[in-house]
Scaffold this motif. Structure first.
Motif, PDB file in Angstrom:
ATOM      1  N   TYR A   8       0.837  -1.213   0.000  1.00 34.11           N
ATOM      2  CA  TYR A   8       0.000   0.000   0.000  1.00 34.11           C
ATOM      3  C   TYR A   8       0.869   1.260   0.000  1.00 34.11           C
ATOM      4  N   ALA A   9       1.961   1.222   0.774  1.00 38.98           N
ATOM      5  CA  ALA A   9       2.846   2.395   0.860  1.00 38.98           C
ATOM      6  C   ALA A   9       3.455   2.696  -0.507  1.00 38.98           C
ATOM      7  N   VAL A  10       3.921   1.646  -1.184  1.00 37.42           N
ATOM      8  CA  VAL A  10       4.488   1.842  -2.534  1.00 37.42           C
ATOM      9  C   VAL A  10       3.371   2.336  -3.469  1.00 37.42           C
ATOM     10  N   GLY A  11       2.175   1.783  -3.292  1.00 38.11           N
ATOM     11  CA  GLY A  11       1.028   2.201  -4.114  1.00 38.11           C
ATOM     12  C   GLY A  11       0.764   3.694  -4.004  1.00 38.11           C
ATOM     13  N   ILE A  12       0.931   4.243  -2.801  1.00 33.00           N
ATOM     14  CA  ILE A  12       0.718   5.689  -2.606  1.00 33.00           C
ATOM     15  C   ILE A  12       1.701   6.486  -3.452  1.00 33.00           C
ATOM     16  N   VAL A  13       2.968   6.059  -3.425  1.00 27.44           N
ATOM     17  CA  VAL A  13       3.995   6.792  -4.182  1.00 27.44           C
ATOM     18  C   VAL A  13       3.706   6.686  -5.687  1.00 27.44           C
ATOM     19  N   VAL A  14       3.326   5.497  -6.135  1.00 25.71           N
ATOM     20  CA  VAL A  14       3.036   5.304  -7.565  1.00 25.71           C
ATOM     21  C   VAL A  14       1.841   6.183  -7.959  1.00 25.71           C
TER      22      VAL A  14
END
Lengths: 81, 510
Positions: free
Chosen positions: B13-19
């Protein structure tokens, strides 16, 4: 919020669901009521309260016996008066 | 096992936010390169969110924990960050003097601060604290944000003009540099002078604005906090330790503490929470970088205020370059500023150029009121009821949210806090009980009204002005402390009533 005495004689204060300033406020008020040497474990899901409780305990001379995260988002702090 | 799975899901989810933010940024850029200006707002918001969540940075906590549980951690952190910010700010404003302004100095700051302080303790977070806590999954803070936004918007269109015209507009505004070094030579006697950054030298700003207004006042407050809150307990523990040591090694007797011990006590207060102080210094640096970057971008793309871009008016008066959008968006700039020439500031939209929190949220609330049709907005861009006032009509406007630069900062801040909370296993959805809902609504409303009376929140009316050499910031800070004190008393009173019903030996529900 729930306060109870566990089988091992220690106390437990569950303030999950609460936001600032309630967790730190109730923790210190409960600690005030305990006698020297008694242990209380506080369950918190409000990260900033964890910092405030740690410092307030240092200021009052209470000992932090341990800090762990039983599940994501929740911190359990064991404090001895 | 389940916890490990949750942990790796959090990382995804954290990586998803950045993407997600990267895709938004790309879409903006492809639409028109000049939009990199508002993308920058968003990414600075993201950084503020990470740092605030890491350092638990909240102005409500600064006053409240000091008063209620005698913990100076956040008060110290905020002062340390503000002092750092003040030094870097001088370098930046020397390059971009046009981005400097001061606010009116007067009683409205004290009264607004009082309302704001009352509200933030009840709400459990200040304006920016509520943003980062929303990012932690705290929906009580989201309610605070919503009430803060709508109460501001309603106050701005009903009572703001009267209060502003009658009590605020004619008040003087000045910087510490002007207060110490006087008005620059050549200002004719009797004319009103509005402080301009370029009228003073680098060292005058460094001494007056950073040295006196931020650092000296900040240090005096820190010493005050040390004396009132920390000193007694520290020296008692220190004397006990020294007595124990002396008793073990020599003839015993009670040890005496001296000035060296006072310094050690002061330092222990500063260094007590490494996490808060590190975050505070980094926030100060990021806040300064933001002023610099936005100043640079505005100059590079030939505009002063983002409203110029929406209206298609370059600062130089030339035709808008190809990096600007093909279309113009006249309904997104403040109605009364539309079509003003560049010397008068041109068409504007709220674009503070630095870390700011509440105004963009009031604008978003007003936009949603307008969008659901509760306000008649004439098609020819004449002011409707919502816009026919100083607040929305003259400078800020009611733009669509995706054209509101500072709103993207708030959006980035929430997601930055989510990003850090997910990685640190601190993200948790939290929904209000009836008690917390009432606290949130009353607290958010008080904060909204206070922010409008004071012309800013804990950032716009205190943190930034105090760091920039504007003494009005301290008036708000004092009001905020008084309000926090009253609310702390009230919350403590309610807590004591609950505690009185507690039975320490049996399972009880509070």
């Amino acid at each position: 919020m729930k306060f109870n005495k566990k089988d091992n004689g220690e106390y437990e204060l569950d303030v999950t669901g609460y936001v600032c300033p309630h967790p730190q406020l109730y923790t210190l008020k409960c600690m005030d009521k305990l006698q020297d040497g008694m242990v209380m474990e506080v369950l918190i899901d409000n990260p900033s309260s964890v910092e405030s409780i740690t410092q307030a305990c240092n200021g009052k001379g209470y000992e932090i016996l341990g800090k762990e995260s039983p599940k994501a988002g929740v911190t359990a702090i064991k404090i001895q008066k | 096992m389940a916890e490990a799975a949750k942990s790796s899901r959090n990382k995804i989810y954290a990586v998803g936010i950045v993407v997600f933010l990267a895709i938004i940024s790309l879409l903006y850029y492809l639409s028109a390169p000049v939009y990199v200006y508002i993308i920058a707002y968003m990414w600075f918001g993201f950084l503020f969110g990470i740092l605030q969540q890491y350092g638990r940075f909240c102005f409500a906590s600064a006053w409240r924990d000091l008063i209620m549980v005698k913990v100076p951690r956040m008060f110290v952190g905020i002062m340390v960050g503000m002092m750092t910010f003040s030094i870097i700010a001088v370098f930046i404003f020397m390059y971009y003097p046009e981005r400097y302004h001061t606010s009116q100095f007067g009683l409205h700051g004290l009264i607004g601060g009082l309302f704001f302080g009352l509200g933030m303790v009840l709400a459990g977070g200040c304006a920016t604290g509520s943003l980062y806590k929303t990012g932690e999954g705290n929906m009580i803070s989201l309610i605070v944000l919503l009430t803060l936004s709508f109460s501001q918007a309603i106050f701005a269109v009903t009572a703001f003009d009267f209060i502003f015209e009658k009590f605020i507009k004619s008040l003087p505004s000045f910087s510490m540099a002007e207060l110490i070094f006087g008005q620059p030579a050549g200002v004719p006697e009797g004319t009103s002078y509005h402080v301009k950054y370029a009228d003073y030298s680098f060292w005058q700003h460094m001494i007056a604005d950073a040295g006196v207004n931020a650092i000296l006042i900040g240090l005096i407050l820190l010493v005050g906090v040390y004396i009132v809150v920390v000193r007694k307990g520290f020296l008692r523990r220190r004397a006990a330790d020294m007595t124990a040591e002396a008793g073990a090694s020599a003839d015993g007797g009670e040890a005496k503490t001296g000035f060296k011990d006072e310094l050690a006590g002061f330092w222990s207060m500063i260094s007590a929470s490494r996490r808060t102080s590190i975050a505070a210094v980094l926030i100060g640096i990021v806040a300064a970088l933001q002023v610099f970057s936005l100043g640079w971008l505005a100059k590079h793309y030939d505009f002063v205020n983002f409203g110029n871009v929406l209206a298609g008016e370059t600062e130089s008066g030339a035709k808008p370059p190809s990096s600007w959008p093909d279309e113009t968006y006249p309904s997104d700039v403040a109605v009364r500023s539309a079509g003003r020439n560049v010397n008068q500031g041109g068409s504007t939209v709220f674009d503070p150029g630095y870390w700011y929190i509440t105004t963009q949220e009031a604008m978003a609330a007003a936009w949603s009121i307008k969008t659901v049709g509760l306000d008649s907005h004439p098609a020819n861009n004449q002011p409707g009821y919502l816009e026919n006032n100083h607040y929305f009509g003259d400078y800020n406007g009611i733009p669509v949210p995706w054209h509101s630069p500072a709103l993207l900062l708030s959006f980035g801040l929430i997601l930055g806090a989510s990003f850090r909370a997910l990685l640190a296993r601190e993200f948790k959805w939290k929904f209000p009980t009836r008690e917390l809902f009432i606290y949130a609504v009353i607290g958010g409303t008080f904060m909204g009204v206070g922010a409008r009376i004071a012309l800013g929140c804990n950032i716009g009316a205190f943190y930034a002005p105090a760091a920039f050499g504007d003494p009005s910031g301290w008036v708000f800070f004092l009001g905020m402390g008084l309000g926090a004190y009253i609310s702390a008393w009230f919350v403590n009173f309610i807590a004591n009533r609950k505690m009185a019903k507690m039975d320490m030996d049996f399972d009880i529900e509070l």
